[in-house]
Design an enzyme around this catalytic site. Structure first.
Site, PDB file in Angstrom:
ATOM      1  N   ASN A   1      -8.547 -14.112   3.407  1.00 13.75           N
ATOM      2  CA  ASN A   1      -7.367 -13.436   4.068  1.00 13.75           C
ATOM      3  C   ASN A   1      -7.889 -11.961   4.294  1.00 13.75           C
ATOM      4  O   ASN A   1      -8.167 -11.714   5.494  1.00 13.75           O
ATOM      5  CB  ASN A   1      -6.191 -13.714   3.314  1.00 13.75           C
TER       6      ASN A   1
ATOM      7  N   ASP B   1      -7.018 -13.224   8.959  1.00 12.66           N
ATOM      8  CA  ASP B   1      -6.752 -14.364   7.969  1.00 12.66           C
ATOM      9  C   ASP B   1      -6.997 -15.596   8.656  1.00 12.66           C
ATOM     10  O   ASP B   1      -6.135 -16.225   9.230  1.00 12.66           O
ATOM     11  CB  ASP B   1      -5.166 -13.958   7.542  1.00 12.66           C
TER      12      ASP B   1
ATOM     13  N   HIS C   1      -2.368 -19.134  15.392  1.00 14.44           N
ATOM     14  CA  HIS C   1      -3.752 -19.424  15.014  1.00 14.44           C
ATOM     15  C   HIS C   1      -4.267 -20.421  15.956  1.00 14.44           C
ATOM     16  O   HIS C   1      -3.452 -21.571  16.149  1.00 14.44           O
ATOM     17  CB  HIS C   1      -4.278 -19.596  13.894  1.00 14.44           C
TER      18      HIS C   1
ATOM     19  N   HIS D   1      -4.688 -13.596  15.826  1.00 12.30           N
ATOM     20  CA  HIS D   1      -4.813 -12.128  16.259  1.00 12.30           C
ATOM     21  C   HIS D   1      -5.747 -12.015  17.125  1.00 12.30           C
ATOM     22  O   HIS D   1      -6.800 -11.105  16.852  1.00 12.30           O
ATOM     23  CB  HIS D   1      -5.071 -11.473  14.938  1.00 12.30           C
TER      24      HIS D   1
ATOM     25  N   GLU E   1      -9.029  -6.673  13.885  1.00  7.04           N
ATOM     26  CA  GLU E   1      -8.513  -6.434  12.526  1.00  7.04           C
ATOM     27  C   GLU E   1      -9.560  -5.960  11.678  1.00  7.04           C
ATOM     28  O   GLU E   1     -10.690  -6.445  11.499  1.00  7.04           O
ATOM     29  CB  GLU E   1      -7.902  -7.887  12.117  1.00  7.04           C
TER      30      GLU E   1
ATOM     31  N   HIS F   1      -8.781  -5.382   7.975  1.00  8.17           N
ATOM     32  CA  HIS F   1      -7.899  -5.418   6.834  1.00  8.17           C
ATOM     33  C   HIS F   1      -8.767  -5.310   5.633  1.00  8.17           C
ATOM     34  O   HIS F   1      -8.243  -4.700   4.777  1.00  8.17           O
ATOM     35  CB  HIS F   1      -7.145  -6.730   6.755  1.00  8.17           C
TER      36      HIS F   1
ATOM     37  N   GLU G   1      -3.536  -5.274  11.544  1.00  8.55           N
ATOM     38  CA  GLU G   1      -3.709  -4.708  10.280  1.00  8.55           C
ATOM     39  C   GLU G   1      -4.976  -4.065  10.249  1.00  8.55           C
ATOM     40  O   GLU G   1      -6.196  -4.536   9.663  1.00  8.55           O
ATOM     41  CB  GLU G   1      -3.872  -5.899   9.390  1.00  8.55           C
TER      42      GLU G   1
ATOM     43  N   GLU H   1       5.744 -10.184  12.217  1.00  2.48           N
ATOM     44  CA  GLU H   1       5.385 -11.112  11.078  1.00  2.48           C
ATOM     45  C   GLU H   1       6.780 -11.243  10.144  1.00  2.48           C
ATOM     46  O   GLU H   1       6.890 -10.063   9.582  1.00  2.48           O
ATOM     47  CB  GLU H   1       4.139 -11.242  10.296  1.00  2.48           C
TER      48      GLU H   1
ATOM     49  N   ASN I   1     -13.145 -16.852  -1.566  1.00  3.06           N
ATOM     50  CA  ASN I   1     -12.295 -17.506  -0.571  1.00  3.06           C
ATOM     51  C   ASN I   1     -10.876 -17.414  -1.156  1.00  3.06           C
ATOM     52  O   ASN I   1     -10.582 -16.761  -2.354  1.00  3.06           O
ATOM     53  CB  ASN I   1     -12.404 -19.183  -0.785  1.00  3.06           C
TER      54      ASN I   1
ATOM     55  N   PHE J   1      -4.187 -20.132   0.661  1.00  2.00           N
ATOM     56  CA  PHE J   1      -3.138 -19.172   1.565  1.00  2.00           C
ATOM     57  C   PHE J   1      -3.487 -19.401   3.212  1.00  2.00           C
ATOM     58  O   PHE J   1      -2.891 -18.722   3.947  1.00  2.00           O
ATOM     59  CB  PHE J   1      -3.811 -17.781   1.227  1.00  2.00           C
TER      60      PHE J   1
ATOM     61  N   ASN K   1       0.191 -21.866   6.109  1.00  2.00           N
ATOM     62  CA  ASN K   1       1.362 -21.218   6.105  1.00  2.00           C
ATOM     63  C   ASN K   1       2.022 -21.507   7.428  1.00  2.00           C
ATOM     64  O   ASN K   1       2.979 -20.923   7.657  1.00  2.00           O
ATOM     65  CB  ASN K   1       1.318 -19.455   6.398  1.00  2.00           C
TER      66      ASN K   1
ATOM     67  N   TRP L   1       3.685 -13.325  -1.570  1.00  2.00           N
ATOM     68  CA  TRP L   1       2.817 -12.657  -2.519  1.00  2.00           C
ATOM     69  C   TRP L   1       3.863 -11.601  -3.582  1.00  2.00           C
ATOM     70  O   TRP L   1       3.416 -11.034  -4.483  1.00  2.00           O
ATOM     71  CB  TRP L   1       1.912 -11.705  -1.950  1.00  2.00           C
TER      72      TRP L   1
END
Length: 1024
Positions: free
Chosen positions: A103, A202, A358, A392, A417, A419, A462, A538, A598, A602, A605, A1000
């Site tokens: 992620n 992610d 995605h 993204h 991104e 992140h 991000e 989001e 990894n 996650f 979603n 989270w």
């Protein structure tokens, strides 16, 4: 053109993939998709162009652990070890190294711009022939629509160029490299490049030529770019189509451009002009450009509701009309602007019913085909989504055409991104990375700006907020002032965004993070000086069994005009298919390929599973986002349309009144509602039922005719009201039968006819029931206070990194999962017409009492067992997940029948889409196959449950399946679950919400937590 030596050794020595200043070598300028028709009629009707040739198919492929391991001889001929793979594809899906899911964490050591020396490298080659005419005249290009992450290209042993940015095309001129007869392409793809530091999304990290490859032949003098835009007068009755056309090649006075606008076979407008642009400054204008303006009266406007499209054909020809080439695109007349704090489309304020998507396929990885894209769009439209964020990165070019044609609003997002950087803006505030970022933004705009579906540009995701963002924001606003720009990084409300676009901000709760606070969405609107609209980029993290509290967002969206919706995270579970030793497929997530680091499950979603089967949460989203709202007043139903442009010309309102699921009256009324209008529907006098039960009115909006995105009979909206509850006092039938109580040292045994109940005096539990000589229980009936943890219960907690704030860790620490029952009381009394068993238990862990449960079981002469439960919760223990009962029934029946909310799984904070009715489903449908097993399948508001010979009545929630909570809790993947003996039944008096604002942090709203100190519920268990 950059010229370097053709040798592989020189290319390797240059290490272009570790230089942020080198994003391409010899790549052609970005432009809209071209086809170079040589017939304007074919351009108008979008027929396949003879000048565009696909190179998709079987290529030769060899994999190496690093680019330095590639032999020089590969440039000239295929290697002996080469295999055959299909292009497009990700090489990991063919068994070459492993996909990696993370992620935030970069999958490589963070040392930009450098990447590991162990850098998996794929060597592709293809032999092909080209038409002789292509060699004699014009320009032949090769187009790679997507290669991850960087590549060098050779043709016939000669180096052609270099490209990176895995989500936008890289296009090269092959004209000087082609020869008569057979030609050979060689493409060296590197898994990691400096560009990988800008692609920390992610998602699964995969590699290869994963989008289409094609050849395009253009004339020497050619259209090199064209851009269309629409302008309007105040009431949208008149429009102007502006078309700016650019050419390259030899500029001649006899060259002309004609732009024609078509609606089907009807030409709406046309104009012709020579090249020579308007004067720009004291040095003049662009000699190679021209802008044509076509006037259009009463244009049919484009929107997601009514995606009216025209077709613009751009012809380059000589003065005598000889066509040189034509390009074309769909045109939607629409205007996007922000005014008075509102995002407007064609003058109307949008309510974004959006989802993040995605590009993912369970078998093909990140390869998208038209069938999957259309399937996604149809599902989105059918479930009342009107917008999609390309999260993204820019998507496959066909995606935008389909969104234009079916009608979806698109946020087009740059492939940026960072992140995993600390801080996140380490690169985006660094001028050395501006060229790379700039190419990712500017080329996206240049490729996609002709699409009416694209209503917002996004600078990425991000990546903090850096000076590079500000520069690119200003560039977009200068080049394309017709669209707003959004960007969440740096706090969601920086100077680089026209829209406040937070992620996971809550409706009423502030999250005051340092430097980047997430205010409640209501508060954000009222901050001093803030006038922008707010659209959540989001929200509603749909991980596993989630989307609790979704209705709360939609209440706020409808209450506050500047809260203009959001994009659910996200559309599809990113699981991948693996096969076991017997060839059976199973769904894999992070770590299942030996990938490190990894982030486990996650990646899942989605509102739909990877195969596009809907999650139950999708129905909740559909209901909350529906375009018709209903209000009942007396006998009158008020129907309000939230369509901005569409008249309800294909809707019938079906209404039905039912008593405990039994229809009493029904009717059908055509809906005739103007955009944003209302319709009042008077119901006839409703029947007054004589028998007891709940009287419900249900309305459903049905589309009688099929549409481009739905079949005839599609239900687009629904609502339900409980009109009344008829109560009656039914005296028990006189029975001369009296249950017989037998007491032994170990048990209380009650007998009545062919039925027996056994209570163990040592445990205090109902340990067995018999019907005749058949045992009904495999385990005793016990209290239950826990559930197999949801993803939302687990949060970020894992074995090596415990989050003590996660619900599951709180429950574990308090001993909820380990609690054992200490018997306080177990007595039996014979009454005049019944036997009464009274029990009390203290549920304890390490000597501490967590719960006290007191029960009475009253077994009467009719064979009914009435169970009354009172539970006290210790004041210092975490709020429990549930308060209920659990047992393993001996039977396995085929079907489950219940009177309550359904038909889909529903939970206390996710049940607005469920309807009260009598439902009947196969037992297998009562289980939701989340890839990561968890609590699932609950049905709330139940008044009656029938299974096998058993019936339960009361007011409760239940789930029933072949899997115990223990097995669900201990199993990592759904394919590892095994059907247990009998059937597991959970009956809850109370069940905690599931949450879903994010996954989270604890996100179950206070009103859906079991925070009271005492609970009371009752039910009746009998045999039919």
């Amino acid at each position: 053109m950059t010229m370097i030596t053709d040798s592989l050794a020189v290319v390797l020595q240059r290490r272009d993939w570790e230089n942020p200043g080198v994003t391409q070598l010899n790549r052609l300028a970005a432009h809209p998709p071209f086809a170079s028709w040589r017939n304007s009629e074919e351009a108008r009707t979008d027929r396949p162009s003879q000048q565009l040739r696909s190179l998709n198919g079987e290529w030769r492929f060899a994999w190496f652990p690093a680019p330095e391991a590639v032999p020089e001889s590969w440039l000239e001929c295929d290697l002996p070890e080469a295999d055959t793979v299909v292009v497009p594809s990700n090489w990991q899906m063919h068994g070459y190294d492993a996909p990696i899911y993370t992620n935030v964490t970069y999958p490589i050591t963070v040392n930009p711009p450098f990447v590991p020396t162990e850098n998996p490298t794929g060597c592709y080659s293809l032999t092909f022939n080209v038409d002789e005419s292509w060699l004699q005249e014009g320009q032949t290009r090769i187009i790679f629509d997507g290669v991850n992450s960087a590549f060098h290209l050779w043709c016939n042993g000669r180096w052609v160029g270099y490209g990176q940015d895995s989500r936008l095309p890289s296009e090269f001129d092959l004209s000087a490299f082609l020869r008569a007869g057979e030609n050979r392409l060689a493409v060296m793809v590197l898994r990691w490049s400096d560009g990988s530091y800008l692609e920390d999304q992610d998602m699964w990290r995969m590699s290869g030529i994963f989008r289409d490859v094609s050849l395009l032949h253009k004339p020497t003098t050619q259209i090199s770019d064209f851009h269309v835009a629409t302008r309007f007068n105040d009431d949208f009755s008149r429009a102007v189509l502006e078309a700016e056309v650019q050419m390259c090649g030899e500029l001649r006075d006899y060259l002309r451009v004609t732009v024609s606008l078509w609606q089907g076979e009807t030409q709406v407008a046309s104009g012709t002009a020579p090249f020579g642009g308007e004067i720009i400054d004291e040095r003049g204008g662009y000699a190679d450009r021209v802008t044509l303006r076509l006037n259009v009266e009463n244009p049919k406007l484009w929107s997601a509701e009514i995606p009216n499209l025209y077709r613009a054909v751009v012809e380059l020809h000589t003065a005598d009309g000889t066509l040189i080439e034509a390009e074309a695109c769909d045109v939607g007349f629409r205007e996007v602007r922000i005014e008075n704090g509102l995002l407007l489309l064609n003058g109307k304020p949008l309510l974004i019913r959006g989802v993040n998507r995605h590009e993912h396929h369970p078998l093909h990885g990140q390869v998208m085909d038209e069938q999957t894209m259309v399937q996604d769009i149809l599902l989105m439209k059918q479930n009342n989504f009107n917008a999609v964020r390309c999260s993204h990165y820019p998507n496959h070019p066909l995606w935008y055409t389909l969104c234009d044609r079916y009608g979806l609003y698109v946020v087009d997002e740059a492939n940026i991104e960072t992140h995993g950087m600390v801080p996140m803006n380490r690169l985006t505030d660094d001028p050395r990375w501006l060229p790379a970022m700039s190419e990712r933004v500017t080329r996206m705009v240049q490729r996609d700006r002709n699409h009416p579906s694209v209503i917002i540009w996004s600078l990425g995701n991000e990546s903090g907020h850096g000076a590079n963002h500000d520069a690119l924001y200003r560039w977009i606003k200068s080049v394309d002032p017709s669209r707003p720009v959004q960007y969440e990084g740096g706090g969601a409300d920086t100077t680089a965004t026209d829209i406040i676009c937070p992620m996971y901000a809550r409706v009423d709760e502030d999250q005051p993070f340092p430097a980047v606070p997430k205010w409640s969405i209501k508060k954000w609107l009222s901050l001093p000086g803030e006038t922008r609209p707010l659209i959540l980029c989001e929200y509603a993290h749909a991980m596993g069994n989630s989307l609790g509290g979704f209705a709360k967002y939609w209440q706020a969206f409808r209450q506050y005009p500047r809260l203009q919706g959001g994009f659910v995270w996200d559309w599809v579970d990113q699981s991948l298919i693996k096969y076991d030793e017997n060839g059976n497929p199973w769904s894999a997530y992070g770590g299942d390929f030996g990938d490190t680091p990894n982030d486990r499950q996650f990646c899942m979603n989605g509102l739909v599973f990877a195969d596009r089967t809907p999650h139950p949460a999708l129905t909740e989203a559909k209901h909350q986002q529906q375009f018709f709202q209903f209000r009942l007043s007396g006998q009158t139903i008020e129907v309000t349309s939230e369509y901005l442009f569409r008249h309800s010309d294909n809707e019938l309102l079906h209404w039905m009144v039912a008593l405990d699921g039994k229809p009493l009256a029904s009717g059908e009324v055509p809906l005739d509602v103007a955009p944003q209008g209302k319709q009042l529907i008077e119901l006839p006098e409703l029947p007054q039922p004589e028998s007891a039960g709940q009287l419900w009115l249900t309305v459903r909006v049905v589309q009688p005719n099929a549409t481009a995105w739905s079949e005839a009979g599609h239900i687009s909206a629904w609502q339900q009201w409980r009109l009344a509850e008829n109560l009656s006092v039914t005296l028990p039938a006189a029975s001369h039968a009296i249950p017989h109580l037998t007491t032994s040292e170990m048990d209380f045994c009650i007998e009545l006819g062919n039925k027996r109940w056994q209570f163990n005096r040592q445990s205090g539990f109902l340990s067995q029931m018999w019907i005749g000589d058949k045992k009904q229980l495999l385990t005793p009936l016990r209290d239950q206070f826990t559930r197999a943890p949801l993803d939302n219960d687990i949060g970020v907690s894992e074995a090596t990194r415990i989050d003590p704030n996660a619900w599951v860790e709180r429950w574990k620490a308090a001993g909820h999962y380990q609690a054992e029952a200490a018997l306080l009381q177990c007595t039996a009394d014979t009454l005049a017409d019944a036997v009464l068993i009274t029990t009390a238990h203290a549920w304890q862990h390490q000597g501490k009492t967590l719960f006290i449960s007191r029960k009475t079981y009253r077994i009467d002469g009719s064979g009914q067992m009435a169970i009354t439960v009172d539970v006290e919760v210790a004041s210092d223990t975490p709020h429990p997940a549930r308060i209920g009962l659990n047992c393993q029934l001996a039977q396995v029946a085929e079907r489950v029948n219940w009177l309550g909310l359904g038909p889909q799984e529903n939970y206390p904070d996710r049940l607005t889409a469920a309807c009260f009715d009598r439902w009947d489903l196969p037992l297998s449908d009562m289980y939701t196959p989340y890839v990561f097993p968890s609590e699932n399948g609950l049905r709330c508001g139940t008044r009656e449950l029938n299974y096998g010979p058993h019936q339960w009545r009361g007011d409760f929630q239940f789930n029933i399946s072949r899997y115990s909570q223990q097995q669900l809790m201990e199993t990592s993947h759904r394919h590892l679950l095994h059907a247990e003996e009998g059937t597991w039944l959970n009956i809850d008096g109370f069940h905690m919400g599931i949450g879903g604002d994010d996954s989270w942090s604890p996100s179950v709203s206070a009103e859906f937590q079991l925070s009271a100190g005492r609970y009371h519920y009752q039910l009746v268990w009998c045999q039919k």
